[in-house]
Design a protein around this motif. Sequence first.
Motif, PDB file in Angstrom:
ATOM      1  N   ASN A 153       0.852  -1.191   0.000  1.00 27.48           N
ATOM      2  CA  ASN A 153       0.000   0.000   0.000  1.00 27.48           C
ATOM      3  C   ASN A 153       0.884   1.237   0.000  1.00 27.48           C
ATOM      4  OD1 ASN A 153      -2.228   1.698   0.220  1.00 27.48           O
ATOM      5  ND2 ASN A 153      -2.461   1.392   2.427  1.00 27.48           N
ATOM      6  N   LEU A 154       1.076   1.824  -1.180  1.00 31.04           N
ATOM      7  CA  LEU A 154       1.945   2.994  -1.319  1.00 31.04           C
ATOM      8  C   LEU A 154       1.135   4.276  -1.115  1.00 31.04           C
ATOM      9  CD1 LEU A 154       3.990   1.897  -4.482  1.00 31.04           C
ATOM     10  CD2 LEU A 154       4.698   1.797  -2.078  1.00 31.04           C
ATOM     11  N   PHE A 155       1.753   5.264  -0.453  1.00 34.35           N
ATOM     12  CA  PHE A 155       1.077   6.501  -0.050  1.00 34.35           C
ATOM     13  C   PHE A 155      -0.114   6.117   0.839  1.00 34.35           C
ATOM     14  CE2 PHE A 155       2.974   7.118  -4.235  1.00 34.35           C
ATOM     15  CZ  PHE A 155       3.816   8.192  -4.002  1.00 34.35           C
ATOM     16  N   ALA A 156       0.176   5.377   1.903  1.00 34.07           N
ATOM     17  CA  ALA A 156      -0.855   4.689   2.687  1.00 34.07           C
ATOM     18  C   ALA A 156      -1.758   5.626   3.469  1.00 34.07           C
ATOM     19  CB  ALA A 156      -0.188   3.700   3.645  1.00 34.07           C
ATOM     20  N   TYR A 157      -1.278   6.836   3.796  1.00 36.02           N
ATOM     21  CA  TYR A 157      -2.062   7.801   4.585  1.00 36.02           C
ATOM     22  C   TYR A 157      -2.493   7.125   5.885  1.00 36.02           C
ATOM     23  CZ  TYR A 157      -5.587  11.498   5.438  1.00 36.02           C
ATOM     24  OH  TYR A 157      -6.338  12.515   5.984  1.00 36.02           O
ATOM     25  N   THR A 158      -3.776   7.014   6.179  1.00 32.61           N
ATOM     26  CA  THR A 158      -4.225   6.400   7.435  1.00 32.61           C
ATOM     27  C   THR A 158      -4.622   4.937   7.250  1.00 32.61           C
ATOM     28  OG1 THR A 158      -6.470   7.225   7.081  1.00 32.61           O
ATOM     29  CG2 THR A 158      -4.990   8.605   8.400  1.00 32.61           C
ATOM     30  N   CYS A 159      -4.125   4.338   6.164  1.00 30.57           N
ATOM     31  CA  CYS A 159      -4.176   2.885   5.949  1.00 30.57           C
ATOM     32  C   CYS A 159      -5.575   2.327   5.683  1.00 30.57           C
ATOM     33  CB  CYS A 159      -3.536   2.143   7.121  1.00 30.57           C
ATOM     34  SG  CYS A 159      -1.846   2.663   7.477  1.00 30.57           S
ATOM     35  N   GLY A 160      -6.424   3.113   5.039  1.00 37.40           N
ATOM     36  CA  GLY A 160      -7.759   2.626   4.699  1.00 37.40           C
ATOM     37  C   GLY A 160      -7.721   1.393   3.818  1.00 37.40           C
ATOM     38  N   PHE A 161      -6.862   1.396   2.804  1.00 37.93           N
ATOM     39  CA  PHE A 161      -6.740   0.223   1.937  1.00 37.93           C
ATOM     40  C   PHE A 161      -6.201  -0.977   2.709  1.00 37.93           C
ATOM     41  CE2 PHE A 161      -6.530   3.287  -1.728  1.00 37.93           C
ATOM     42  CZ  PHE A 161      -7.625   2.784  -2.414  1.00 37.93           C
ATOM     43  N   SER A 162      -5.303  -0.718   3.635  1.00 40.16           N
ATOM     44  CA  SER A 162      -4.719  -1.789   4.442  1.00 40.16           C
ATOM     45  C   SER A 162      -5.771  -2.442   5.327  1.00 40.16           C
ATOM     46  CB  SER A 162      -3.579  -1.224   5.287  1.00 40.16           C
ATOM     47  OG  SER A 162      -2.981  -2.208   6.083  1.00 40.16           O
ATOM     48  N   VAL A 163      -6.613  -1.617   5.938  1.00 38.04           N
ATOM     49  CA  VAL A 163      -7.701  -2.145   6.758  1.00 38.04           C
ATOM     50  C   VAL A 163      -8.622  -3.019   5.915  1.00 38.04           C
ATOM     51  CG1 VAL A 163      -9.787  -1.492   8.045  1.00 38.04           C
ATOM     52  CG2 VAL A 163      -7.633  -0.280   8.457  1.00 38.04           C
ATOM     53  N   ALA A 164      -8.938  -2.545   4.700  1.00 41.66           N
ATOM     54  CA  ALA A 164      -9.802  -3.314   3.806  1.00 41.66           C
ATOM     55  C   ALA A 164      -9.133  -4.625   3.397  1.00 41.66           C
ATOM     56  CB  ALA A 164     -10.137  -2.479   2.569  1.00 41.66           C
ATOM     57  N   ALA A 165      -7.827  -4.577   3.127  1.00 40.64           N
ATOM     58  CA  ALA A 165      -7.107  -5.786   2.713  1.00 40.64           C
ATOM     59  C   ALA A 165      -7.080  -6.828   3.826  1.00 40.64           C
ATOM     60  CB  ALA A 165      -5.687  -5.426   2.288  1.00 40.64           C
ATOM     61  N   MET A 166      -6.799  -6.399   5.043  1.00 38.57           N
ATOM     62  CA  MET A 166      -6.784  -7.345   6.163  1.00 38.57           C
ATOM     63  C   MET A 166      -8.181  -7.923   6.408  1.00 38.57           C
ATOM     64  SD  MET A 166      -3.749  -7.846   7.107  1.00 38.57           S
ATOM     65  CE  MET A 166      -4.175  -8.806   8.564  1.00 38.57           C
ATOM     66  N   ALA A 167      -9.195  -7.082   6.266  1.00 42.44           N
ATOM     67  CA  ALA A 167     -10.570  -7.577   6.420  1.00 42.44           C
ATOM     68  C   ALA A 167     -10.908  -8.592   5.343  1.00 42.44           C
ATOM     69  CB  ALA A 167     -11.556  -6.411   6.363  1.00 42.44           C
ATOM     70  N   GLY A 168     -10.243  -8.483   4.201  1.00 44.82           N
ATOM     71  CA  GLY A 168     -10.466  -9.414   3.107  1.00 44.82           C
ATOM     72  C   GLY A 168      -9.590 -10.647   3.155  1.00 44.82           C
ATOM     73  N   GLY A 169      -8.802 -10.814   4.228  1.00 44.74           N
ATOM     74  CA  GLY A 169      -8.020 -12.029   4.395  1.00 44.74           C
ATOM     75  C   GLY A 169      -6.609 -11.978   3.846  1.00 44.74           C
ATOM     76  N   ALA A 170      -6.014 -10.788   3.699  1.00 43.27           N
ATOM     77  CA  ALA A 170      -4.628 -10.692   3.231  1.00 43.27           C
ATOM     78  C   ALA A 170      -3.682 -11.382   4.211  1.00 43.27           C
ATOM     79  CB  ALA A 170      -4.229  -9.225   3.073  1.00 43.27           C
ATOM     80  N   ASP A 171      -2.625 -11.968   3.682  1.00 45.30           N
ATOM     81  CA  ASP A 171      -1.607 -12.581   4.547  1.00 45.30           C
ATOM     82  C   ASP A 171      -0.735 -11.513   5.197  1.00 45.30           C
ATOM     83  OD1 ASP A 171      -2.472 -15.114   3.946  1.00 45.30           O
ATOM     84  OD2 ASP A 171      -0.996 -15.455   2.365  1.00 45.30           O
ATOM     85  N   GLN A 172      -0.462 -10.442   4.455  1.00 48.40           N
ATOM     86  CA  GLN A 172       0.374  -9.355   4.962  1.00 48.40           C
ATOM     87  C   GLN A 172       0.070  -8.091   4.171  1.00 48.40           C
ATOM     88  OE1 GLN A 172       4.946  -9.220   5.970  1.00 48.40           O
ATOM     89  NE2 GLN A 172       4.761  -8.763   3.793  1.00 48.40           N
ATOM     90  N   VAL A 173       0.160  -6.943   4.853  1.00 47.52           N
ATOM     91  CA  VAL A 173       0.087  -5.653   4.172  1.00 47.52           C
ATOM     92  C   VAL A 173       1.282  -4.818   4.607  1.00 47.52           C
ATOM     93  CG1 VAL A 173      -1.277  -3.602   3.656  1.00 47.52           C
ATOM     94  CG2 VAL A 173      -2.441  -5.731   4.224  1.00 47.52           C
ATOM     95  N   VAL A 174       1.954  -4.219   3.622  1.00 48.53           N
ATOM     96  CA  VAL A 174       3.065  -3.309   3.882  1.00 48.53           C
ATOM     97  C   VAL A 174       2.607  -1.903   3.511  1.00 48.53           C
ATOM     98  CG1 VAL A 174       5.446  -2.707   3.317  1.00 48.53           C
ATOM     99  CG2 VAL A 174       4.752  -5.127   3.422  1.00 48.53           C
ATOM    100  N   ASN A 175       2.498  -1.023   4.513  1.00 45.72           N
ATOM    101  CA  ASN A 175       2.081   0.361   4.299  1.00 45.72           C
ATOM    102  C   ASN A 175       3.305   1.264   4.251  1.00 45.72           C
ATOM    103  OD1 ASN A 175      -0.978   0.249   4.629  1.00 45.72           O
ATOM    104  ND2 ASN A 175      -0.310  -0.765   6.506  1.00 45.72           N
TER     105      ASN A 175
END
Length: 317
Positions: A153-175
């Motif tokens: 997640n590039l230019f992650a800001y407050t990690c909205g995409f990261s939260v969505a990815a983890m909720a969707g079952g991602a193994d890992q997110v790098v912000n």
Amino acid sequence: MAASALPLFFEHVEQALEHAPHEVRRLFHGRGQQWPGLEQLTCDWLQGQLEVTLFKAVDDAFLNELVAGLVRLSQSALWQQQQGQSIFIQHRYADGAPTKVIVGEINDRPIVQEHGLSFQLDLGRNQNMGIFLDMRFGRQWVQQHAQHKNVLNLFAYTCGFSVAAMAGGADQVVNVDMSRGSLAKGRVNHQLNEHNLNQVKFLGHDIFKSWGKIRKSGPYELIIIDPPSFQKGSFALTKDYQKILRRLPDLLADGGQVLACVNSPMVSSDFLLDAMREHAPDVVFSHRLDNPPEFADIDNEAALKALVFNYQAPSPE
């Protein structure tokens, strides 16, 4: 803008508020240029709080009529039905984007919901509240496509995409974001959703000076690029976006996907399509995500562009 157009503004706000779901939602999007005289005015429902934003200075007649109408709204049965608490106006055009409270008191750190996920906002102090409402379909798409993936997640800001990815079952997110303060807010957003932070990395670095660190956590099955249009001293969209695109083949796993976004009315989707063909030709355009209907724009190319690409690694010679 024209005070004579404000009755139309209130008509649309009341209609949208009556049907607002129990989550954050834009109620009026004047910046879509659909309502003459209201082009620099927006209104957002923050689950009990109403934020009206002016993007350009207005005359006293407009401001007085706007305030009077908001006070009348706060006295309506609809406001009571929706359990309204406060109304405030943000003067986005002015230094520091000052906020004036019209009704009630601001809860400046509310926790709100979007698509079943929780986010903490930061109101009254910054230009941006902590989540970009026009990207809700983008976050939903990420949630639907993140399962068992390593996500960048590039230019992650407050990690909205990261939260969505983890909720969707991602193994890992790098912000990755150079603002450590924004990443700290992103960490709170993950905690609100009870995510395992051992699966989430927060890199408070300048992306262009950190490719080694970023590559170390790859390869990635999903990469999200959602940069600001301009950030003084660090990013200029038309000059720097290409530097990211040419790195994609080194970061992506075979079959990986990219969600690349542009949110400037001055830049069309062709800019991104042409740049991807030139700098990462094996990353092939798939489709453009729809924008939420409440963000309708008379010019689709002036609105948010969120484009999905697929990566097919070249066969070894």
